[in-house]
Design a protein around this motif. Structure first.
Motif, PDB file in Angstrom:
ATOM      1  N   SER A 129      39.181 -10.409   1.934  1.00 42.66           N
ATOM      2  CA  SER A 129      40.252  -9.729   2.652  1.00 42.66           C
ATOM      3  C   SER A 129      40.697 -10.593   3.825  1.00 42.66           C
ATOM      4  O   SER A 129      39.856 -11.159   4.537  1.00 42.66           O
ATOM      5  CB  SER A 129      39.766  -8.357   3.173  1.00 42.66           C
ATOM      6  N   GLY A 130      42.010 -10.702   3.998  1.00 45.06           N
ATOM      7  CA  GLY A 130      42.547 -11.421   5.138  1.00 45.06           C
ATOM      8  C   GLY A 130      42.108 -12.872   5.228  1.00 45.06           C
ATOM      9  O   GLY A 130      41.932 -13.401   6.327  1.00 45.06           O
ATOM     10  N   GLY A 131      41.922 -13.514   4.073  1.00 47.41           N
ATOM     11  CA  GLY A 131      41.508 -14.909   4.068  1.00 47.41           C
ATOM     12  C   GLY A 131      40.036 -15.125   4.357  1.00 47.41           C
ATOM     13  O   GLY A 131      39.590 -16.271   4.491  1.00 47.41           O
ATOM     14  N   GLN A 132      39.237 -14.043   4.434  1.00 50.59           N
ATOM     15  CA  GLN A 132      37.800 -14.140   4.664  1.00 50.59           C
ATOM     16  C   GLN A 132      37.063 -13.574   3.448  1.00 50.59           C
ATOM     17  O   GLN A 132      37.632 -12.809   2.665  1.00 50.59           O
ATOM     18  CB  GLN A 132      37.404 -13.361   5.921  1.00 50.59           C
ATOM     19  N   SER A 133      35.795 -13.963   3.314  1.00 50.07           N
ATOM     20  CA  SER A 133      35.033 -13.475   2.163  1.00 50.07           C
ATOM     21  C   SER A 133      33.547 -13.412   2.482  1.00 50.07           C
ATOM     22  O   SER A 133      33.029 -14.173   3.312  1.00 50.07           O
ATOM     23  CB  SER A 133      35.260 -14.365   0.935  1.00 50.07           C
ATOM     24  N   THR A 134      32.895 -12.491   1.813  1.00 50.67           N
ATOM     25  CA  THR A 134      31.437 -12.399   1.863  1.00 50.67           C
ATOM     26  C   THR A 134      30.953 -11.901   0.511  1.00 50.67           C
ATOM     27  O   THR A 134      31.696 -11.245  -0.227  1.00 50.67           O
ATOM     28  CB  THR A 134      30.959 -11.473   2.988  1.00 50.67           C
ATOM     29  N   VAL A 135      29.724 -12.226   0.171  1.00 55.70           N
ATOM     30  CA  VAL A 135      29.168 -11.819  -1.109  1.00 55.70           C
ATOM     31  C   VAL A 135      27.766 -11.279  -0.897  1.00 55.70           C
ATOM     32  O   VAL A 135      26.968 -11.850  -0.150  1.00 55.70           O
ATOM     33  CB  VAL A 135      29.167 -12.987  -2.126  1.00 55.70           C
ATOM     34  N   MET A 136      27.476 -10.128  -1.503  1.00 53.15           N
ATOM     35  CA  MET A 136      26.149  -9.524  -1.474  1.00 53.15           C
ATOM     36  C   MET A 136      25.413  -9.975  -2.721  1.00 53.15           C
ATOM     37  O   MET A 136      25.838  -9.699  -3.842  1.00 53.15           O
ATOM     38  CB  MET A 136      26.275  -8.003  -1.411  1.00 53.15           C
ATOM     39  N   SER A 137      24.301 -10.661  -2.531  1.00 55.16           N
ATOM     40  CA  SER A 137      23.660 -11.399  -3.627  1.00 55.16           C
ATOM     41  C   SER A 137      22.795 -10.538  -4.521  1.00 55.16           C
ATOM     42  O   SER A 137      22.478 -10.933  -5.642  1.00 55.16           O
ATOM     43  CB  SER A 137      22.808 -12.534  -3.063  1.00 55.16           C
ATOM     44  N   GLY A 138      22.374  -9.349  -4.037  1.00 50.27           N
ATOM     45  CA  GLY A 138      21.395  -8.600  -4.809  1.00 50.27           C
ATOM     46  C   GLY A 138      20.066  -9.323  -4.837  1.00 50.27           C
ATOM     47  O   GLY A 138      19.656  -9.939  -3.851  1.00 50.27           O
ATOM     48  N   ASP A 139      19.393  -9.308  -5.976  1.00 53.93           N
ATOM     49  CA  ASP A 139      18.050  -9.894  -6.071  1.00 53.93           C
ATOM     50  C   ASP A 139      18.037 -11.242  -6.792  1.00 53.93           C
ATOM     51  O   ASP A 139      17.060 -11.572  -7.474  1.00 53.93           O
ATOM     52  CB  ASP A 139      17.095  -8.925  -6.776  1.00 53.93           C
TER      53      ASP A 139
END
Length: 312
Positions: free
Chosen positions: A233-243
């Motif tokens: 969103s808005g040119g930014q990103s994050t990822v939740m990796s899980g296990d």
């Protein structure tokens, strides 16, 4: 970077128009030997003399690590999404660390959202420490914790644990200690089946787009339908990796399989691909079992990788 004093404190990150809040069920610190049944005792011993970047943030001078169990609460402009729901209170479990918890999780959750306001519940996978709070105990019955939400299940994932819960020989897939940590039969009957019987399940593809800002990424191997969650969103990103990772040591050594991986070769390839995809990018990774804060950036280092804690 100084470790947070309160391991149970909520943390919040902003990604464009999205906010993500971590709500902790349990944390640490713990002796590094806690990882023995996950990646193996010999590998854990080698970590103590391993890459220097792991100290002191990910591995203290006392050889302690933080291995949290938590949820991520994603607030988009239109939806409220819970990613992973921990172990859950009041459960008989074979693994002592998960048995009959009184965690205070719902109080910490309620300080952020009313559970009845949740739109979607996503489990990166259906292990015991990722879907427990799908339900809560009420009048001796397991009822949905988020009664107005749609629970987004990957069908291959659900079907695998349903079959294993009915299989008296399921332990053949794992060594005894890792298998004990799964507690498959009780987990299925308490945290999965009641959701299905309540009609709250939506069968979801592992690359599904949930909102314009949130999508799933197939990261199979640890389990048949394991997914990660990408927010852009808005040119930014994050990822939740899980296990994909149970410790910072697997970032340095993606070839180290997890003893709970149901498909170990696939798990190793998936870890390597994830690291290659996000290394040296602006995408912040939110890990599940790597602390004390889950937020970090993946950096290449020689022929391997390291973590740089966000805000360091």
């Amino acid at each position: 970077m100084t470790q947070p004093v309160d391991y149970l404190a909520n943390e919040t990150w902003t990604v464009g128009d999205v906010t993500i809040t971590k709500v902790v069920e349990s944390s640490g610190p713990f002796p590094i030997e806690l990882l023995d049944p996950i990646v193996g005792a010999e590998r854990v011993r080698s970590v103590k003399t391993g890459p220097s970047w792991q100290r002191p943030y990910y591995l203290s001078g006392n050889d302690e690590i933080c291995t949290p169990v938590h949820s991520f609460l994603i607030q988009t402009p239109t939806k409220r999404i819970v990613v992973d729901t921990g172990v859950g209170d009041d459960r008989e479990r074979d693994f002592e660390g998960f048995r009959m918890l009184k965690s205070g999780y719902l109080d910490r959750f309620g300080a952020v959202w009313d559970p009845e306001s949740v739109d979607y519940v996503v489990s990166t996978h259906l292990h015991v420490d990722h879907c427990g709070w799908n339900t809560r105990l009420e009048n001796a019955r397991w009822v949905p914790t988020f009664p107005n939400a749609r629970y987004l299940f990957i069908k291959a994932e659900y079907d695998a644990w349903k079959a294993l819960a009915a299989d008296p020989d399921a332990s053949r897939l794992w060594d005894p200690t890792p298998y004990m940590m799964l507690d498959i039969e009780r987990l299925f009957s308490e945290s999965m089946l009641p959701i299905h019987e309540a009609g709250l399940v939506d069968w979801t593809e592992p690359d599904a787009v949930l909102t314009p800002e949130v999508r799933l990424i197939p990261t199979h191997g640890h389990t048949p339908g394991h997914v990660s969650v990408l927010v852009e969103s808005g040119g930014q990103s994050t990822v939740m990796s899980g296990d994909l990772f149970h410790g910072a040591c697997q970032v340095a050594h993606p070839e180290w399989h997890d003893q709970l991986d149901i498909d170990r070769p696939k798990g190793m390839l998936t870890r390597a691909g994830f690291l290659e995809r996000f290394a040296d990018t602006s995408t912040m990774v939110l890990f599940t079992h790597i602390g004390p804060s889950p937020a970090a950036y993946i950096k290449r280092e020689g022929g391997s990788y390291r973590l740089e804690p966000a805000g360091a």
